[in-house]
Design a protein around this motif. Structure first.
Motif, PDB file in Angstrom:
ATOM      1  N   LEU A 205       0.880  -1.133   0.191  1.00 58.08           N
ATOM      2  CA  LEU A 205      -0.034   0.037  -0.100  1.00 58.08           C
ATOM      3  C   LEU A 205       0.877   1.362   0.148  1.00 58.08           C
ATOM      4  CD1 LEU A 205      -2.559  -1.307   2.608  1.00 58.08           C
ATOM      5  CD2 LEU A 205      -3.051  -0.915   0.059  1.00 58.08           C
ATOM      6  N   MET A 206       1.877   1.129   0.625  1.00 57.00           N
ATOM      7  CA  MET A 206       2.839   2.443   0.930  1.00 57.00           C
ATOM      8  C   MET A 206       3.509   2.427  -0.553  1.00 57.00           C
ATOM      9  SD  MET A 206       2.643   3.382   4.079  1.00 57.00           S
ATOM     10  CE  MET A 206       3.969   4.837   3.882  1.00 57.00           C
ATOM     11  N   LEU A 207       3.991   1.363  -1.267  1.00 59.59           N
ATOM     12  CA  LEU A 207       4.682   1.515  -2.341  1.00 59.59           C
ATOM     13  C   LEU A 207       3.746   1.945  -3.684  1.00 59.59           C
ATOM     14  CD1 LEU A 207       6.866  -1.744  -2.302  1.00 59.59           C
ATOM     15  CD2 LEU A 207       7.686   0.730  -2.325  1.00 59.59           C
ATOM     16  N   ARG A 208       2.551   1.444  -3.525  1.00 61.10           N
ATOM     17  CA  ARG A 208       1.704   1.773  -4.648  1.00 61.10           C
ATOM     18  C   ARG A 208       0.839   3.016  -4.774  1.00 61.10           C
ATOM     19  NH1 ARG A 208       0.647  -2.122  -8.332  1.00 61.10           N
ATOM     20  NH2 ARG A 208      -1.253  -1.288  -8.739  1.00 61.10           N
ATOM     21  N   LEU A 209       0.446   3.345  -3.391  1.00 66.70           N
ATOM     22  CA  LEU A 209      -0.719   4.335  -3.333  1.00 66.70           C
ATOM     23  C   LEU A 209       0.129   5.983  -3.288  1.00 66.70           C
ATOM     24  CD1 LEU A 209      -3.108   2.911  -0.868  1.00 66.70           C
ATOM     25  CD2 LEU A 209      -3.279   2.886  -3.468  1.00 66.70           C
ATOM     26  N   SER A 210      -0.461   6.907  -3.568  1.00 71.97           N
ATOM     27  CA  SER A 210       0.196   8.054  -3.655  1.00 71.97           C
ATOM     28  C   SER A 210      -0.350   9.103  -2.836  1.00 71.97           C
ATOM     29  CB  SER A 210       0.096   8.684  -5.232  1.00 71.97           C
ATOM     30  OG  SER A 210      -1.055   8.730  -5.586  1.00 71.97           O
ATOM     31  N   GLU A 211       0.393  10.346  -2.558  1.00 81.33           N
ATOM     32  CA  GLU A 211      -0.089  11.552  -1.803  1.00 81.33           C
ATOM     33  C   GLU A 211      -0.430  10.758  -0.305  1.00 81.33           C
ATOM     34  OE1 GLU A 211      -2.140  14.187  -3.939  1.00 81.33           O
ATOM     35  OE2 GLU A 211      -0.686  13.952  -5.815  1.00 81.33           O
ATOM     36  N   GLU A 212      -1.655  11.029   0.038  1.00 80.78           N
ATOM     37  CA  GLU A 212      -2.041  10.994   1.448  1.00 80.78           C
ATOM     38  C   GLU A 212      -2.663   9.563   1.628  1.00 80.78           C
ATOM     39  OE1 GLU A 212      -1.516  13.064   4.242  1.00 80.78           O
ATOM     40  OE2 GLU A 212      -0.194  14.077   2.640  1.00 80.78           O
ATOM     41  N   GLY A 243     -14.343   6.478  -1.533  1.00 84.11           N
ATOM     42  CA  GLY A 243     -13.493   6.923  -2.754  1.00 84.11           C
ATOM     43  C   GLY A 243     -12.263   6.263  -2.825  1.00 84.11           C
ATOM     44  N   GLN A 244     -11.645   6.078  -1.470  1.00 83.87           N
ATOM     45  CA  GLN A 244     -10.303   5.623  -1.210  1.00 83.87           C
ATOM     46  C   GLN A 244     -10.270   3.970  -1.585  1.00 83.87           C
ATOM     47  OE1 GLN A 244      -9.722   6.734   2.973  1.00 83.87           O
ATOM     48  NE2 GLN A 244      -8.810   8.471   2.133  1.00 83.87           N
ATOM     49  N   LYS A 245     -11.440   3.546  -1.123  1.00 85.01           N
ATOM     50  CA  LYS A 245     -11.795   2.053  -1.546  1.00 85.01           C
ATOM     51  C   LYS A 245     -11.534   1.740  -2.798  1.00 85.01           C
ATOM     52  CE  LYS A 245     -15.326  -1.558  -0.885  1.00 85.01           C
ATOM     53  NZ  LYS A 245     -16.250  -1.903  -0.110  1.00 85.01           N
ATOM     54  N   VAL A 248      -7.964   1.910  -3.920  1.00 84.81           N
ATOM     55  CA  VAL A 248      -7.175   0.842  -3.631  1.00 84.81           C
ATOM     56  C   VAL A 248      -7.467  -0.445  -4.698  1.00 84.81           C
ATOM     57  CG1 VAL A 248      -6.694  -0.910  -1.901  1.00 84.81           C
ATOM     58  CG2 VAL A 248      -6.767   1.518  -1.390  1.00 84.81           C
ATOM     59  N   ILE A 249      -8.949  -0.740  -4.854  1.00 82.73           N
ATOM     60  CA  ILE A 249      -9.202  -1.855  -5.659  1.00 82.73           C
ATOM     61  C   ILE A 249      -8.841  -1.497  -7.240  1.00 82.73           C
ATOM     62  CG2 ILE A 249     -11.266  -3.137  -6.571  1.00 82.73           C
ATOM     63  CD1 ILE A 249     -12.693  -2.447  -4.137  1.00 82.73           C
ATOM     64  N   GLY A 250      -8.571  -0.428  -7.664  1.00 80.29           N
ATOM     65  CA  GLY A 250      -8.115  -0.010  -8.934  1.00 80.29           C
ATOM     66  C   GLY A 250      -9.129  -0.520  -9.943  1.00 80.29           C
ATOM     67  N   GLY A 253     -10.328  -4.183 -10.430  1.00 74.06           N
ATOM     68  CA  GLY A 253      -9.707  -5.026  -9.521  1.00 74.06           C
ATOM     69  C   GLY A 253      -8.158  -5.189  -9.688  1.00 74.06           C
ATOM     70  N   SER A 254      -7.699  -4.360 -10.611  1.00 70.75           N
ATOM     71  CA  SER A 254      -6.235  -4.590 -10.816  1.00 70.75           C
ATOM     72  C   SER A 254      -5.315  -3.930  -9.714  1.00 70.75           C
ATOM     73  CB  SER A 254      -5.657  -3.802 -12.332  1.00 70.75           C
ATOM     74  OG  SER A 254      -6.016  -2.262 -11.971  1.00 70.75           O
ATOM     75  N   GLY A 255      -5.624  -3.023  -8.998  1.00 70.02           N
ATOM     76  CA  GLY A 255      -4.790  -2.501  -7.982  1.00 70.02           C
ATOM     77  C   GLY A 255      -4.519  -3.660  -6.706  1.00 70.02           C
ATOM     78  N   LEU A 256      -5.992  -4.043  -6.493  1.00 66.70           N
ATOM     79  CA  LEU A 256      -5.961  -5.081  -5.343  1.00 66.70           C
ATOM     80  C   LEU A 256      -5.274  -6.280  -5.523  1.00 66.70           C
ATOM     81  CD1 LEU A 256      -6.902  -5.203  -2.581  1.00 66.70           C
ATOM     82  CD2 LEU A 256      -9.041  -6.142  -3.371  1.00 66.70           C
ATOM     83  N   LYS A 257      -5.229  -6.825  -6.872  1.00 62.47           N
ATOM     84  CA  LYS A 257      -4.692  -7.966  -7.546  1.00 62.47           C
ATOM     85  C   LYS A 257      -3.177  -7.689  -7.339  1.00 62.47           C
ATOM     86  CE  LYS A 257      -4.851 -11.085 -11.331  1.00 62.47           C
ATOM     87  NZ  LYS A 257      -4.954 -11.143 -12.744  1.00 62.47           N
ATOM     88  N   ALA A 258      -2.617  -6.588  -7.770  1.00 59.54           N
ATOM     89  CA  ALA A 258      -1.366  -6.572  -7.727  1.00 59.54           C
ATOM     90  C   ALA A 258      -0.794  -6.595  -6.163  1.00 59.54           C
ATOM     91  CB  ALA A 258      -0.649  -5.115  -8.424  1.00 59.54           C
TER      92      ALA A 258
END
Ligand code: GDP
Ligand code: MG
Length: 301
Positions: A205-212, A243-245, A248-250, A253-258
């Motif tokens: 999550l730290m690596l993939r998500l940006s800003e806050e 909105g954050q959910k 994260v899911i992308g 579902g690509s974000g969650l999968k990665a």
């Protein structure tokens, strides 16, 4: 790594302290030879006290990684991170103050103010020396730091490349008290696989998500079961808003999968067995500023 100096067997607890993002967790991992403590380019990746054990023929070092001590940040989570960092020196036989060359900031000074109150040997690690193009710049930098502050030794490191580590390790061991090893030689940490699993997910999550957004996420292991050579894990990723959910899911579902496959690979390497991982994203409003939620998510103290 290095032939630790001959002599009596030594054992001690070594606290790694510093402001966020200077490379404390990278250094811990380099010293124990395993990617236990999570690392990312973002500050405040480490949220817990993490014990990593380095066992050598003549010494065992219990390294304590800490959240970066920082100024500002009024949320309950920020206070909790500082609380953890402030408690760790009480346990330490030696304190390692990590800074990142070539800067000395108000937050570095805050760390000094904390550690200077503890009557144990202190080492200064000047990390990220690879980022200093002209090494001559280091001389006045170090002179200004050590002018009014007493360290037993100063070491220049590039923790990502284990540069300078063998000598640092030898000097560190010399400062430890004599004593028997307190942990088995093959023990890496006192943390459970359940805890580590949550950390591996949080690292993604730290690596993939940006800003806050990374700071609005946390991970809770809801199910952890060992079935033969397989760890079956179900985890919830907590966010603070709908909105954050979605982020994260992308898309599709690509974000969650990665996040799932990357963290699963990390777990398999550390646990030495297969992992089956299920992930959900859930919303809990304002969890990072709510003491009760923090406690429930494992940020105690
Ligand atoms: P911590 O917050 O102090 O635990 O810092 P981390 O260990 O998480 O490292 C923060 C960032 O600095 C990561 O992107 C690391 O890869 C990077 N880093 C750590 N050590 C070095 C180093 O010696 N040189 C460079 N260039 N980057 C480093
Ligand atoms: Mg860290």
């Amino acid at each position: 790594m290095s032939a630790t100096p001959p002599g009596p067997h030594r054992f001690g607890r070594v606290a790694l302290l510093g402001r966020p993002n200077v490379g404390k967790s990278t250094l811990l991992n380099a010293l124990i030879g395993s990617d236990l403590s999570i690392v990312s380019p973002k500050p405040q990746t480490t949220r817990h006290r993490i014990l990593g054990i380095a066992t050598h023929a003549q010494a065992q070092i219990a390294l304590l990684d800490t959240p970066g001590l920082h100024l500002g940040g009024k949320r309950a989570m920020n206070r909790q991170l500082n609380r953890v960092a402030r408690q760790v020196p009480d346990e330490a036989d030696v304190i390692v103050h990590v800074v990142a060359a070539p800067r000395w900031t108000d937050e570095d000074q805050q760390v000094w103010d904390l550690i200077s109150r503890h009557d144990v040997p202190r080492l200064l690690v000047i990390n990220k020396i690879d980022l200093v193009k002209d090494k001559a710049d280091l001389l006045p930098y170090v002179a200004s730091i050590s002018e009014s502050r007493e360290y037993q030794g100063i070491h220049y490191l590039r923790a990502t490349h284990a540069k300078g580590l063998p000598h640092f390790l030898d000097e560190l061991v010399k400062l430890l008290p004599e004593g028997e090893a307190e942990y088995d030689a093959d023990e890496l940490t006192d943390r459970s696989e359940r805890f580590i699993a949550a950390e591996m997910i949080r690292e993604q999550l730290m690596l993939r998500l940006s800003e806050e957004l990374p700071y609005a996420t946390s991970v809770e292991i809801e199910h952890f079961e060992q079935v033969g050579n397989l760890s079956r894990i179900a985890a919830a990723i907590w966010v603070e808003r709908e909105g954050q959910k979605a982020i994260v899911i992308g898309s599709g579902g690509s974000g969650l999968k990665a996040i799932g496959s990357n963290s699963r690979r990390r777990m398999e390497k550390l646990f030495g067995n297969k992992v089956f991982l299920e992930l959900w994203v859930k919303v809990r409003e304002n969890w990072s500023d709510d003491e009760a939620s923090l406690k429930q998510l494992g940020y105690s103290g």
